[in-house]
Design a protein around this motif. Structure first.
Motif, short mmCIF file in Angstrom:
data_model
loop_
_atom_site.label_atom_id
_atom_site.label_comp_id
_atom_site.label_asym_id
_atom_site.label_seq_id
_atom_site.Cartn_x
_atom_site.Cartn_y
_atom_site.Cartn_z
N THR A 138 -0.04 -2.93 6.60
CA THR A 138 0.64 -1.96 5.73
C THR A 138 -0.42 -1.30 4.85
O THR A 138 -1.40 -1.94 4.48
CB THR A 138 1.70 -2.67 4.86
N GLU B 95 7.42 9.52 1.35
CA GLU B 95 7.05 9.75 -0.05
C GLU B 95 5.73 9.11 -0.43
O GLU B 95 5.25 9.26 -1.57
CB GLU B 95 8.17 9.24 -0.97
N HIS B 96 5.12 8.38 0.48
CA HIS B 96 3.87 7.67 0.22
C HIS B 96 2.70 8.65 0.22
O HIS B 96 2.62 9.54 1.09
CB HIS B 96 3.67 6.59 1.29
N SER C 193 4.40 -1.02 0.42
CA SER C 193 3.34 -0.01 0.43
C SER C 193 3.29 0.80 -0.85
O SER C 193 2.33 1.56 -1.06
CB SER C 193 3.54 0.93 1.63
N LEU C 194 4.28 0.67 -1.73
CA LEU C 194 4.28 1.43 -2.98
C LEU C 194 3.56 0.70 -4.11
O LEU C 194 3.53 1.17 -5.24
CB LEU C 194 5.73 1.74 -3.39
N ASP D 112 9.40 -1.03 -1.67
CA ASP D 112 8.60 -1.11 -0.46
C ASP D 112 7.21 -1.64 -0.81
O ASP D 112 6.61 -1.24 -1.81
CB ASP D 112 8.49 0.27 0.19
N PRO E 226 3.29 4.38 6.53
CA PRO E 226 3.94 4.45 5.22
C PRO E 226 5.11 5.44 5.22
O PRO E 226 5.16 6.36 6.05
CB PRO E 226 2.81 4.95 4.29
N SER F 26 -1.51 0.34 1.30
CA SER F 26 -1.12 0.37 -0.11
C SER F 26 -1.12 1.80 -0.63
O SER F 26 -1.61 2.73 0.03
CB SER F 26 -2.08 -0.49 -0.95
N VAL F 27 -0.61 1.98 -1.83
CA VAL F 27 -0.49 3.31 -2.40
C VAL F 27 -1.84 3.94 -2.68
O VAL F 27 -1.97 5.17 -2.73
CB VAL F 27 0.37 3.25 -3.69
N ARG G 183 -0.27 8.22 1.19
CA ARG G 183 -1.14 8.04 2.36
C ARG G 183 -0.35 8.22 3.66
O ARG G 183 -0.74 7.75 4.71
CB ARG G 183 -1.77 6.65 2.35
N HIS G 184 0.75 8.94 3.57
CA HIS G 184 1.62 9.09 4.74
C HIS G 184 0.90 9.76 5.90
O HIS G 184 1.15 9.42 7.06
CB HIS G 184 2.86 9.91 4.35
N TRP H 73 -3.01 7.49 6.95
CA TRP H 73 -3.06 6.06 7.19
C TRP H 73 -4.09 5.68 8.26
O TRP H 73 -4.71 4.62 8.20
CB TRP H 73 -1.67 5.57 7.63
#
Length: 583
Positions: A264, A366-367, A298-299, A296, A363, A266-267, A369-370, A373
């Motif tokens: 996963t 809204e992440h 990842s946030l 989540d 992610p 991270s933000v 790093r969408h 990644w």
């Protein structure tokens, strides 16, 4: 009219009393009967047989589904939000119900063998119905929650066939007692001959069944492919917390050649290892960040994630009942584990000269790093110093994004045609064992497509895939798959020989009295004869008095010929026949 003096000696029948007492609460002799069972009791016997077959199917399902207990608990966790071993409330009543129904079945078969009338006690009738309805409700519930798992039954038969053969062999051997009693001890008829022929055919089929099996314990070593490599799926999660450094170390120590992890982002763009969408199950996020425990994973940023403990949950919940086997040093080390980063895991794989299989979760939209990644993943691979050729990725993303991870071998987690594989540049497939048929595996291997089969935790399933020729398997239990081949050929031959000897012995034993009668010239024996058996606690004088009373009683009542009475003092019994009596 012929009159007889009442002259009977009753022997104790402890075994018959035990069988009829437990099955039908008929403990006394006068309560028992050798008449034909009523239709009502025959119906209950059919219900008992049906319950036994259903519970047997249910117990076998859970026996082979042990491979996926972790997946079952995880699916229940995703529904309920609480992690626990949900298999225990199922396995406990299944074991009790199966034992209970099996015991009643054995008693019922003894009734038939002993010629006793079937009369199931009302308490047992309630128990049989309760077991039947409970099992049916369990089957319906599993079909709703875990319907895909039924596929394991067909897969399991490829490997459990040798063990089922032993059970079938024991069953048909035991049934020979009933068949011999039915065929030998009654007047010959066409139906009896048919029953005997059918039984012999079934017996021969069971004896020769292993010729059709295909598994490593039977196959010739020259035709058997090399053992599949074992990939530590999340390390060795049965021995240490999943996706932690300790878990990956344990996997390597237990023979894993590769490591698999759930990744996963991270933000702040740091790839870390986490299977669940949230951090609730495997960390103490509820204690450190109680207001964010349902967010989540990842946030969170890496600093927040690295501050969480990722080992205490394993010691407290003991998900695989293995904590008691840990030493004090191991518990201390596990209790201090934190969330593992992808870089740390890859560095461990590089030092061990191992490879890695990454299941990357993209992610959410809204992440931040969408879209980047894949660059974060490449950065981690480069920083760890491991060769990109030893890292395979399986992404939960559309295939249009998979090609953007340049320099990393690509793997798909779905069954694809050979044309699709070539177009997408995929070098290997990672498939669930229920989706990987023997034919598909052979086709992929013939076109140089490597196949890794996931969720392989039981030796029998590993055995099946070994025969199929897969190159590697992904397992939560690498320590369990390190087992050598068994000497099944010897077990097969010896079991058949023992069964043949037992069947012949049972038929001879059941035919013993018939053979004695024929050898002693008593071919005209019929059920109307009366036999006075010598009893151990009776003296010879008492027995002679009993014989004399019978003889003189019959002579006084007009016995026509002395040929109707035969005395065998040396054997301790007298035989009287109605033949030749007049009114």
């Amino acid at each position: 009219m012929v009159k007889h003096q009442p002259l009977q000696v009753y022997e104790k029948q402890l075994f018959v009393s035990f069988v009829t007492g437990i099955y039908g609460c008929r403990w006394k002799r006068y309560q028992r009967s050798q008449e034909d069972s009523s239709r009502w009791e025959c119906t209950w016997f059919i219900i008992l047989c049906s319950s036994f077959l259903l519970v047997l199917f249910w117990a076998y399902f859970w026996l082979v589904a042990q491979n996926d207990f972790n997946e079952f608990n995880w699916s229940v966790y995703n529904r309920s939000g609480a992690w626990s071993d949900e298999t225990i409330p199922i396995l406990a009543p299944t074991t009790v119900g199966f034992s209970y129904i099996t015991f009643l079945m054995i008693l019922a078969l003894f009734h038939i063998s002993l010629g006793q009338q079937l009369n199931l006690y009302w308490v047992h009738k309630i128990g049989v119905l309760a077991t039947l309805f409970t099992t049916i409700s369990g089957v319906v519930s599993v079909d709703d929650i875990w319907g895909d798992e039924w596929d394991i039954l067909l897969v399991s038969l490829q490997s459990t066939a040798p063990f089922l053969h032993i059970g079938a062999l024991a069953t048909v051997t035991a049934i020979s007692w009933l068949v011999a009693g039915y065929v030998v001890r009654r007047d010959r008829s066409n139906f009896q001959v048919t029953v005997l022929v059918i039984y012999i055919i079934i017996l021969l089929a069971v004896y020769l069944a292993p010729l059709t099996f295909s598994c490593p314990c039977i196959m010739d070593r020259h035709t058997l492919r090399p053992r599949p490599d074992i990939i530590g799926r999340r390390g060795a999660p049965m021995l240490a917390p999943e996706n932690t450094i300790v878990s990956f170390n344990r996997a390597l120590q237990n023979g894993a050649s590769s490591l698999e992890a759930d990744v996963t982002i991270s933000v702040d763009g740091v790839p870390f290892l986490m299977r669940d969408r949230t951090l609730r199950r495997t960390t103490d996020v509820g204690k450190v960040f109680p207001a964010r425990q349902f967010e989540d994973a990842s946030l969170f940023n890496w600093t927040e994630i690295h501050s969480l403990n990722a080992g205490q949950w394993f010691l407290k919940s003991d998900p695989y009942w293995t904590v008691e086997t840990l030493t004090a040093r191991d518990r201390l080390r596990i209790g201090n584990q934190t969330v593992c980063s992808l870089v740390d895991m890859l560095r461990l794989a590089a030092r061990a000269n191992s490879s890695a299989l990454l299941d990357i979760r993209r992610p959410p939209p809204e992440h931040p790093r969408h879209r980047s990644w894949f660059m974060d993943t490449l950065w981690a691979v480069q920083k760890a110093g491991i060769s990109p050729k030893r890292v395979r990725t399986v992404t939960w993303t559309p295939d249009t994004d998979r090609g953007r991870v340049r320099g990393l071998p690509q793997s798909a987690n779905e069954k694809l045609s050979l044309e699709e594989i070539r177009q997408r540049g995929i070098t290997s497939l990672t498939l669930h064992y229920s989706k990987a048929s023997h034919t598909d595996i052979q086709e992929y291997l013939a076109h140089n497509v490597s196949v890794t089969v996931s969720a392989v935790n039981a030796p029998w399933l590993y055995s099946v895939l070994w025969c199929s020729g897969v190159s590697s398997v992904s397992s939560d239990a690498p320590q369990v798959l390190r087992k050598s081949r068994s000497a099944y050929r010897f077990i097969w031959f010896s079991s058949d020989l023992v069964s043949i000897a037992l069947v012949i012995g049972i038929f001879c034993f059941q035919n013993y009295h018939m053979i004695r009668w024929k050898m002693s010239g008593m071919q005209n024996y019929n059920p109307e004869q009366i036999v006075l058996s010598a009893v151990a606690n009776r003296t010879n004088r008492d027995l002679n008095v009993m014989k004399e009373k019978l003889i003189f009683s019959e002579l006084n009542n007009g016995l026509s010929s002395t040929e109707d009475i035969s005395l065998f003092p040396e054997n301790g019994y007298a035989i009287y026949s109605h033949g030749g009596l007049g009114d």
